[in-house]
Design a protein around this motif. Sequence first.
Motif, PDB file in Angstrom:
ATOM      1  N   GLU A  13      31.798  55.348  47.740  1.00  0.00           N
ATOM      2  CA  GLU A  13      30.628  54.722  47.121  1.00  0.00           C
ATOM      3  C   GLU A  13      30.887  53.248  46.827  1.00  0.00           C
ATOM      4  O   GLU A  13      30.035  52.391  47.076  1.00  0.00           O
ATOM      5  CB  GLU A  13      30.241  55.473  45.850  1.00  0.00           C
ATOM      6  CG  GLU A  13      28.899  55.050  45.311  1.00  0.00           C
ATOM      7  CD  GLU A  13      28.395  55.992  44.241  1.00  0.00           C
ATOM      8  OE1 GLU A  13      28.285  55.545  43.089  1.00  0.00           O
ATOM      9  OE2 GLU A  13      28.111  57.163  44.560  1.00  0.00           O
ATOM     10  N   HIS A  14      32.063  52.927  46.307  1.00  0.00           N
ATOM     11  CA  HIS A  14      32.410  51.533  46.028  1.00  0.00           C
ATOM     12  C   HIS A  14      32.402  50.711  47.318  1.00  0.00           C
ATOM     13  O   HIS A  14      31.876  49.587  47.349  1.00  0.00           O
ATOM     14  CB  HIS A  14      33.773  51.444  45.328  1.00  0.00           C
ATOM     15  CG  HIS A  14      34.211  50.037  45.089  1.00  0.00           C
ATOM     16  ND1 HIS A  14      33.628  49.222  44.143  1.00  0.00           N
ATOM     17  CD2 HIS A  14      35.149  49.281  45.702  1.00  0.00           C
ATOM     18  CE1 HIS A  14      34.201  48.025  44.177  1.00  0.00           C
ATOM     19  NE2 HIS A  14      35.119  48.037  45.119  1.00  0.00           N
ATOM     20  N   HIS A  17      28.782  50.152  48.318  1.00  0.00           N
ATOM     21  CA  HIS A  17      28.146  49.159  47.445  1.00  0.00           C
ATOM     22  C   HIS A  17      28.574  47.744  47.836  1.00  0.00           C
ATOM     23  O   HIS A  17      27.742  46.845  47.965  1.00  0.00           O
ATOM     24  CB  HIS A  17      28.498  49.414  45.983  1.00  0.00           C
ATOM     25  CG  HIS A  17      27.757  50.548  45.367  1.00  0.00           C
ATOM     26  ND1 HIS A  17      28.079  51.047  44.136  1.00  0.00           N
ATOM     27  CD2 HIS A  17      26.706  51.284  45.791  1.00  0.00           C
ATOM     28  CE1 HIS A  17      27.269  52.046  43.836  1.00  0.00           C
ATOM     29  NE2 HIS A  17      26.421  52.198  44.826  1.00  0.00           N
ATOM     30  N   ARG A  18      29.882  47.550  48.008  1.00  0.00           N
ATOM     31  CA  ARG A  18      30.383  46.217  48.360  1.00  0.00           C
ATOM     32  C   ARG A  18      29.812  45.780  49.712  1.00  0.00           C
ATOM     33  O   ARG A  18      29.375  44.633  49.876  1.00  0.00           O
ATOM     34  CB  ARG A  18      31.918  46.268  48.411  1.00  0.00           C
ATOM     35  CG  ARG A  18      32.586  44.952  48.624  1.00  0.00           C
ATOM     36  CD  ARG A  18      32.626  44.076  47.368  1.00  0.00           C
ATOM     37  NE  ARG A  18      31.511  43.139  47.375  1.00  0.00           N
ATOM     38  CZ  ARG A  18      30.844  42.731  46.292  1.00  0.00           C
ATOM     39  NH1 ARG A  18      31.159  43.148  45.103  1.00  0.00           N
ATOM     40  NH2 ARG A  18      29.843  41.893  46.381  1.00  0.00           N
ATOM     41  N   THR A  20      27.055  46.729  51.078  1.00  0.00           N
ATOM     42  CA  THR A  20      25.622  46.471  50.916  1.00  0.00           C
ATOM     43  C   THR A  20      25.381  45.062  50.387  1.00  0.00           C
ATOM     44  O   THR A  20      24.553  44.313  50.915  1.00  0.00           O
ATOM     45  CB  THR A  20      24.994  47.509  49.968  1.00  0.00           C
ATOM     46  OG1 THR A  20      25.191  48.806  50.520  1.00  0.00           O
ATOM     47  CG2 THR A  20      23.516  47.245  49.752  1.00  0.00           C
ATOM     48  N   ASP A  61      21.063  50.546  43.771  1.00  0.00           N
ATOM     49  CA  ASP A  61      22.226  51.275  43.288  1.00  0.00           C
ATOM     50  C   ASP A  61      23.477  50.412  43.376  1.00  0.00           C
ATOM     51  O   ASP A  61      24.331  50.444  42.481  1.00  0.00           O
ATOM     52  CB  ASP A  61      22.395  52.577  44.077  1.00  0.00           C
ATOM     53  CG  ASP A  61      23.286  53.559  43.358  1.00  0.00           C
ATOM     54  OD1 ASP A  61      23.098  53.752  42.134  1.00  0.00           O
ATOM     55  OD2 ASP A  61      24.164  54.148  44.010  1.00  0.00           O
ATOM     56  N   ALA A  62      23.587  49.623  44.435  1.00  0.00           N
ATOM     57  CA  ALA A  62      24.743  48.724  44.578  1.00  0.00           C
ATOM     58  C   ALA A  62      24.755  47.693  43.454  1.00  0.00           C
ATOM     59  O   ALA A  62      25.808  47.403  42.873  1.00  0.00           O
ATOM     60  CB  ALA A  62      24.712  48.039  45.940  1.00  0.00           C
TER      61      ALA A  62
END
Length: 193
Positions: A13-14, A17-18, A20, A61-62
Amino acid sequence: MPARTRRRGEALEHAIHRATLDELADAGYAALTMDGIARRAQTGKAALYRRWAGKRELVLDALLGVLPDPGEVAPSASVRDELLATLTIMADTVAGRSRFPSLDVLLEVLRVPELRDAFASRVIEPRLRMVHGILRRGAERGEIDPARISTLVARAGPALVIETFLLTGAPPPGDELARIVDTIVMPLLSPIP
């Protein structure tokens, strides 16, 4: 193309996010694709769609994933101290000490109406509610005039932190944060003579 790494849970997920936020900064929202994000995150597109319906939800979410919880200020006996602590957290966040999105990413989000509205409701409004809570507690203690509490007053300090960041690329330093609280916000909360 680098080989995909096998990550799960929080690590995956991290990375997504990064990827994105980096892809958003490089390509802009209109050209942002789930394929591009998956490629940058070195994962499959299916991993994205299992978690998010589309790019809007993923971008939001990011952003939320890199911003600190707005409720980090412990109540104290002083509105001034709580406001200064709140603005310090904001300044530290935009300075990058809390993984705040780059200025390019933030400006891109603010250009897209659907993202701007969601960013306001999910990021800005909770922080304004926190400031309102500080002001209400101060009014209950008799420290400030409850009739002077308003959304404009609550927005004054945070707006100056963000404005400084937008104009200079850096947040206001600690002494300027104290001046914002002491010469702008606190006088707005005092009774009119």
